[in-house]
Design a protein around this motif. Structure first.
Motif, PDB file in Angstrom:
ATOM      1  N   THR A   1       0.849  -1.183   0.000  1.00 53.83           N
ATOM      2  CA  THR A   1       0.000   0.000   0.000  1.00 53.83           C
ATOM      3  C   THR A   1       0.883   1.230   0.000  1.00 53.83           C
ATOM      4  O   THR A   1       2.104   1.150   0.162  1.00 53.83           O
ATOM      5  CB  THR A   1      -0.910   0.034   1.250  1.00 53.83           C
TER       6      THR A   1
ATOM      7  N   GLU B   1       0.637   3.482   2.284  1.00 56.06           N
ATOM      8  CA  GLU B   1       0.609   3.987   3.650  1.00 56.06           C
ATOM      9  C   GLU B   1       1.918   3.766   4.385  1.00 56.06           C
ATOM     10  O   GLU B   1       2.072   4.215   5.520  1.00 56.06           O
ATOM     11  CB  GLU B   1      -0.521   3.298   4.429  1.00 56.06           C
TER      12      GLU B   1
ATOM     13  N   ALA C   1       0.280  -2.898   6.844  1.00 53.13           N
ATOM     14  CA  ALA C   1       0.334  -2.245   5.541  1.00 53.13           C
ATOM     15  C   ALA C   1       1.159  -3.057   4.550  1.00 53.13           C
ATOM     16  O   ALA C   1       0.811  -3.160   3.366  1.00 53.13           O
ATOM     17  CB  ALA C   1       0.936  -0.847   5.698  1.00 53.13           C
TER      18      ALA C   1
ATOM     19  N   THR D   1      -5.532  -3.142   6.435  1.00 54.86           N
ATOM     20  CA  THR D   1      -5.642  -1.973   7.300  1.00 54.86           C
ATOM     21  C   THR D   1      -6.596  -2.294   8.443  1.00 54.86           C
ATOM     22  O   THR D   1      -7.782  -2.569   8.196  1.00 54.86           O
ATOM     23  CB  THR D   1      -6.164  -0.755   6.526  1.00 54.86           C
TER      24      THR D   1
ATOM     25  N   ARG E   1      -3.612   6.194  13.186  1.00 57.08           N
ATOM     26  CA  ARG E   1      -2.295   6.689  13.593  1.00 57.08           C
ATOM     27  C   ARG E   1      -2.395   7.602  14.814  1.00 57.08           C
ATOM     28  O   ARG E   1      -1.375   7.893  15.456  1.00 57.08           O
ATOM     29  CB  ARG E   1      -1.641   7.451  12.442  1.00 57.08           C
TER      30      ARG E   1
ATOM     31  N   SER F   1      -9.714   5.411  -4.099  1.00 56.84           N
ATOM     32  CA  SER F   1      -9.030   5.086  -2.851  1.00 56.84           C
ATOM     33  C   SER F   1      -9.612   3.842  -2.216  1.00 56.84           C
ATOM     34  O   SER F   1     -10.645   3.350  -2.614  1.00 56.84           O
ATOM     35  CB  SER F   1      -9.142   6.254  -1.889  1.00 56.84           C
TER      36      SER F   1
END
Length: 451
Positions: free
Chosen positions: A24, A26, A81, A86, A94, A451
């Motif tokens: 990903t 992220e 990730a 997720t 976070r 997304s």
């Protein structure tokens, strides 16, 4: 024979969290998170073990747990990730690390230290017993002096004994306001605990944050901004053991928000409170003045600059003049001579920062340190003239760089003052997020679909 997967050293497996490709997009911010919390942990753990200050050790113990949780949680998110998953809900946010620092590294240690302070360890020459740093006691005393004598500054030459460093109040008269609740309502264990000046600093800082976010129309604050401004060790430690710098930098950010949104007179008034509490942030006035002048574009806005300057100068004079007239010599000794190292007692402010290390080499080093400060000031002026800040984020970035250079290069300073540029950099990121124009509806729909 080649090394089996299960026999790969643990340190290499941990290193892969930073280096291995992920499935990903992220991974980059999560790697930053993990590095951030590990660096904070490397600060908190030695503080808990070897600091000479009792309050620092208490904070260090709780902060170690907070930053360890943040590092562990970030590692968990990074592993997820890499595997293309997720976690849902709060565990996948976070912000969990930020919340852990706020609770374990700020609120709980402050509450415990406030209670511990009721045992009466102020003013002892034993840092290992201090439940609050000396600036807390000094500011509370300055409020009591202001109420009874009209000035927060004592005449150190008329004490009947040799003066010591804690006889000084090296702040402007506004700082005494944070000690007024204790001076007015303290006296019992309950009221002393409720009116500890650290609560006042914390409330002022929180009020400034809320006011700033409201002026910015409640932007989505980046996690990185919260890490720099809130969760970094200097902010969390200052919150628990002292606090005045957080109130002052909060007011400074609020003043910038007022200037950036066109409330120039209010910006000057709030900045006057900042300057009248701590002179170290006075250079910010030049940055905000330039922002006010050029903010609208299309030519200098001299009328706005006039309103800003008039509010700044008139409020500063109104706050300083009554106190100065009560005892001009004491005011000069405390506010000007002592911070410059020219007082009856020499300021103990010293940290292993470049300016102090250079000055310690001798007379030539002292001259060199001040030359470097001057060169940094000239560089900042050139930057402001050639690239004036057009918005709040630009002003905060320049203020952070300028104050950071001043703190690093001034011979007499403390490493704790670095909380100013760190908080300002975090605020810069938050302002930048607020200043980014919203995407058109069609683009937002496309982004949401992909997304």
């Amino acid at each position: 024979m080649g090394t089996e997967v299960g026999q790969v050293p643990a340190w290499r497996r941990a290193a892969r969290l930073f280096t291995a490709p992920s499935r990903t997009q992220e991974a980059a911010p999560l790697r930053w998170d993990l590095g951030f919390y590990l660096a904070c942990l490397a600060f908190a753990l030695p503080t808990a073990l070897v600091s000479e200050f009792y309050g620092y050790r208490v904070w260090g113990n709780f902060a170690t747990a907070a930053y360890a949780f943040g590092a562990g949680h970030s590692g968990y998110l990074l592993l997820s990730a890499r595997r293309g998953r997720t976690p849902r809900g709060a565990p996948g946010s976070r912000w969990c690390g930020i919340a852990a620092v706020a609770l374990l590294g700020m609120i709980i240690p402050l509450a415990l230290l406030v209670i511990r302070r009721l045992t009466g360890v102020d003013w002892l020459i034993t840092p290992i017993s201090w439940a609050a740093q000396p600036e807390v006691w000094v500011i509370e005393r300055s409020a009591d002096l202001l109420l009874h004598h009209g000035t927060p500054y004592v005449d150190v030459t008329a004490l009947g004994r040799a003066p010591v460093v804690n006889d000084y109040t090296p702040y402007g008269p506004v700082m005494a306001v944070f000690g007024l609740p204790r001076a007015l309502f303290g006296g019992t264990p309950l009221t002393d605990a409720l009116t500890d000046a650290r609560w006042m600093f914390a409330l002022a800082a929180c009020a400034c944050v809320l006011g700033t976010l409201k002026l910015l129309k409640w932007p989505r604050v980046p996690v990185g901004a919260a890490q720099l401004a809130l969760a970094c060790p200097l902010t969390a430690l200052t919150w628990a053991v002292a606090g005045p710098d957080l109130a002052i930098v909060g007011l400074l950010v609020l003043s910038c928000a007022l200037a950036a949104t066109g409330r120039t007179a209010w910006s000057g008034l709030v900045l006057a409170l900042v300057v009248s509490a701590k002179l170290i942030v006075a250079p910010a006035a030049a940055v905000l003045a330039v922002l006010v002048l050029v903010r609208r574009g299309g030519g200098p806005d001299w009328a706005a600059l006039g309103r800003f300057a008039a509010a700044l100068l008139a409020t500063t004079a109104a706050l300083h003049l009554p106190v100065y007239l009560v005892d001009p010599a004491a005011f000069t000794e405390h506010v000007i001579r002592f911070p410059l190292g020219m007082g009856v007692v020499r300021s103990p402010a010293a940290s292993p920062l470049p300016g102090h290390l250079i000055a310690e080499t001798g007379p030539a080093g002292q001259v060199a340190a001040f030359v470097l400060v001057g060169a940094a000031a000239v560089a900042m002026v050139v930057w402001l003239v050639r690239r004036p800040p057009a918005n709040g984020s630009g002003a905060l970035l320049r203020t952070a760089v300028g104050l950071g250079a001043l703190i690093l290069l001034t011979p007499a300073t403390r490493y704790g003052y670095l909380v100013y540029p760190l908080v300002l950099l975090g605020a810069h990121l938050a302002f930048r997020a607020a200043e980014v124009p919203a995407a058109p509806p069609a683009q937002q729909s496309t982004t949401s679909t992909s997304s």
